[in-house]
Every structure is written in C-alpha cells, then in structure tokens.
Design an enzyme around this catalytic site. Structure first.
Site, mmCIF file in Angstrom:
data_model
loop_
_atom_site.group_PDB
_atom_site.id
_atom_site.type_symbol
_atom_site.label_atom_id
_atom_site.label_comp_id
_atom_site.label_asym_id
_atom_site.label_seq_id
_atom_site.Cartn_x
_atom_site.Cartn_y
_atom_site.Cartn_z
ATOM 1 N N ASP A 1 0.787 -1.240 0.000
ATOM 2 C CA ASP A 1 0.000 0.000 0.000
ATOM 3 C C ASP A 1 0.824 1.299 0.000
ATOM 4 O O ASP A 1 0.494 2.242 0.731
ATOM 5 C CB ASP A 1 -0.952 0.020 1.203
ATOM 6 C CG ASP A 1 -2.007 -1.078 1.167
ATOM 7 O OD1 ASP A 1 -1.957 -1.935 0.261
ATOM 8 O OD2 ASP A 1 -2.880 -1.087 2.051
ATOM 9 N N HIS B 1 -10.763 0.598 -2.979
ATOM 10 C CA HIS B 1 -12.133 0.583 -2.447
ATOM 11 C C HIS B 1 -13.153 1.168 -3.424
ATOM 12 O O HIS B 1 -12.834 2.078 -4.198
ATOM 13 C CB HIS B 1 -12.208 1.401 -1.157
ATOM 14 C CG HIS B 1 -11.368 0.869 -0.041
ATOM 15 N ND1 HIS B 1 -11.383 -0.440 0.359
ATOM 16 C CD2 HIS B 1 -10.489 1.502 0.791
ATOM 17 C CE1 HIS B 1 -10.547 -0.606 1.382
ATOM 18 N NE2 HIS B 1 -9.987 0.549 1.646
ATOM 19 N N HIS C 1 -17.447 2.633 0.205
ATOM 20 C CA HIS C 1 -16.940 1.479 0.966
ATOM 21 C C HIS C 1 -17.327 1.549 2.448
ATOM 22 O O HIS C 1 -17.345 2.615 3.052
ATOM 23 C CB HIS C 1 -15.416 1.385 0.825
ATOM 24 C CG HIS C 1 -14.880 0.076 1.250
ATOM 25 N ND1 HIS C 1 -14.223 -0.108 2.447
ATOM 26 C CD2 HIS C 1 -14.936 -1.140 0.655
ATOM 27 C CE1 HIS C 1 -13.885 -1.392 2.553
ATOM 28 N NE2 HIS C 1 -14.305 -2.029 1.483
ATOM 29 N N HIS D 1 -10.654 6.954 1.301
ATOM 30 C CA HIS D 1 -9.279 6.789 0.806
ATOM 31 C C HIS D 1 -9.236 5.696 -0.251
ATOM 32 O O HIS D 1 -10.087 4.807 -0.288
ATOM 33 C CB HIS D 1 -8.325 6.433 1.953
ATOM 34 C CG HIS D 1 -8.610 5.103 2.582
ATOM 35 N ND1 HIS D 1 -9.619 4.916 3.505
ATOM 36 C CD2 HIS D 1 -8.050 3.883 2.388
ATOM 37 C CE1 HIS D 1 -9.648 3.643 3.852
ATOM 38 N NE2 HIS D 1 -8.731 2.987 3.191
ATOM 39 N N LYS E 1 -6.899 -5.089 -3.033
ATOM 40 C CA LYS E 1 -7.666 -5.648 -1.915
ATOM 41 C C LYS E 1 -8.614 -4.599 -1.373
ATOM 42 O O LYS E 1 -8.360 -3.398 -1.498
ATOM 43 C CB LYS E 1 -6.703 -6.112 -0.816
ATOM 44 C CG LYS E 1 -5.835 -4.983 -0.283
ATOM 45 C CD LYS E 1 -4.777 -5.499 0.666
ATOM 46 C CE LYS E 1 -3.921 -4.373 1.204
ATOM 47 N NZ LYS E 1 -4.646 -3.354 1.978
ATOM 48 N N CYS F 1 -2.083 -2.692 7.651
ATOM 49 C CA CYS F 1 -1.976 -3.585 6.487
ATOM 50 C C CYS F 1 -0.681 -4.404 6.472
ATOM 51 O O CYS F 1 -0.691 -5.567 6.048
ATOM 52 C CB CYS F 1 -2.167 -2.789 5.211
ATOM 53 S SG CYS F 1 -3.858 -2.127 5.116
HETATM 54 ZN ZN LIG Z 1 -8.563 0.930 3.110
#
Ligand SMILES: [Zn+2]
Length: 232
Positions: free
Chosen positions: A37, A77, A81, A110, A135, A180
């Site tokens: 990420d 997302h 979301h 985000h 993801k 994450c």
């Molecule tokens: Zn997220």
C-alpha cells in the site's frame, strides 16, 4: 577454526551470521518482497496520510534491487466502501462500528478505485515487480491483509500465487506497520509462509496503541523483525 568458533557463538546468541559485507540475508528464488500500500492516499498530502509515509519509498526502492520477486499491493475501495466514516451516519473517522464480521475502524475516504489517491506513489520505482494485488474492493468488507479479507474467509488469491511459484519466504514493507503490514505478515504465518517485517521500510498510524499491539502479535506469531541493512 576461529570462523567456526565465531559462527557457533553467533548461533548460540541467536544472532544472524553476518557476511563480510555486514549483510545477513541474501534473498533467493524462494523469497519475495511484499510492498504494501505505498499509495498516494497513505503518503503526505493524501487523505489518510501516514506520518513520514513517503520516507519508505527510497528504502523500498533500494531493497527491491535485492529481490528477484516483488509483489505490490494496493488498497482499492468502492466510492461507498463500508470502511469509510462518510458511509455511517453520525460517525467520525477513527471511530469504530460493529459489522457482521466484527469491529471495523472507520477511516476517511481513501484509495477509491481508479482515482489518483489510489495510485502507487510516483517515486516508487520497482519496474521488475511481477504482481499487483488489489484488496478491499468488496463494498461491504475491508481488507487490511493482502491474503484474507476482514471477514477472515474471503481470499485474495495471493497465497495460491506464491505457492504455485514456490515462494516461501516473505519480506514485508510499506504502509502502515500496524494495520496492512501487520495483518499481511500475520496471515502469511497462518498460511504457512516465513514472514519478516523490515521495520525501517514501514511507517505506522499508531492509533490507540495499535503499533505496540501489532509488534507484540507479530512476535508471538513468529514474524521476524529486521532492518533493511540486513538484506544485501
Ligand atoms: Zn482501506
């Protein structure tokens, strides 16, 4: 003999055996760097910026040169979301709500799929990366982990990819250490991989003690913790 004695001492002390260059680990074909990420939203100027998040970029770029295998992940997302505070009336970012799969931290909007915020950081330079795994694209389920969504059953497919390529040793870097990165490393252990977090190639959000908690959970699960100079 002197070398053997030193090696024995190092082994007994639980220390890595250093080569003459001072590096302990040379990643082979069974190893991969997982870059988690490193996206615009998570770096300064982004909507969920991790403090000094962009400081990981040069460290990761340099590290990646030592790995034949590199996987990148992207938080990705839908605009509506379930992890966004904006989708829950009366809720603010960094609060929590109860969802069918458990407690969910609420975040500012985000990494909306296809937007500039969801793009990889422009200074991230790993042209030989082989896979980008996205993801969190199911509207109703978050996914900190690159392996398993937050319902703890839906898989991203990453373990199948790594297994089919004979990759067993994972080195995890990126953002954020306590979410994450940690969830990815913990799931890697659950799924039978070796996992090591490269701490200076990560930065944390550290929300209500989440960073200390994450390191403790990772230590208990057998996740290694090294600094980038150990790899070379
Ligand atoms: Zn997220």
């Amino acid at each position: 003999m002197a070398l053997r004695r030193r090696s024995l001492f190092a082994a007994l002390a639980g220390l890595p055996l250093l080569t003459t260059k001072g590096h302990a680990i040379t990643p082979g074909a069974d190893s991969a760097l997982i870059v988690v990420d490193v996206q615009n939203c998570f770096t300064p100027g982004g909507s969920l910026a991790v403090k000094d998040g962009d400081a990981v970029v040069p460290v990761i770029n340099a590290l990646s040169r030592h790995f034949a295998n590199v996987v990148l992940t992207q938080d990705w997302h839908t605009p509506d979301h379930v992890s966004f505070a904006s989708q829950h009336q009366g809720q603010q970012p960094f609060g929590t709500v109860s969802l069918p799969y458990g407690t969910q931290v609420l975040w500012p909007d985000h990494c909306v799929m296809g937007t500039e915020g969801a793009a990889l950081h422009p200074a991230l330079s790993i042209p030989h990366a082989q896979l980008v795994i996205r993801k969190g694209y199911h509207r109703g389920v978050d996914s900190y982990s690159a392996f398993l969504e937050a319902d703890r059953t839906t898989r991203t497919g990453l373990d199948g990819y790594l297994n089919s390529r004979g990759i067993r040793k994972l080195y995890v870097a990126g953002l954020a250490t306590d979410f994450c990165v940690a969830w990815t490393a913990l799931d890697a252990r659950r799924l039978g991989f070796e996992a090591t977090v490269i701490e200076d190639a990560c930065r944390a959000i550290d929300l209500n003690g989440s960073l200390d908690k994450a390191w403790a959970e990772m230590a208990a699960a057998g996740v290694g913790r090294i600094r980038s100079q150990s790899i070379g």
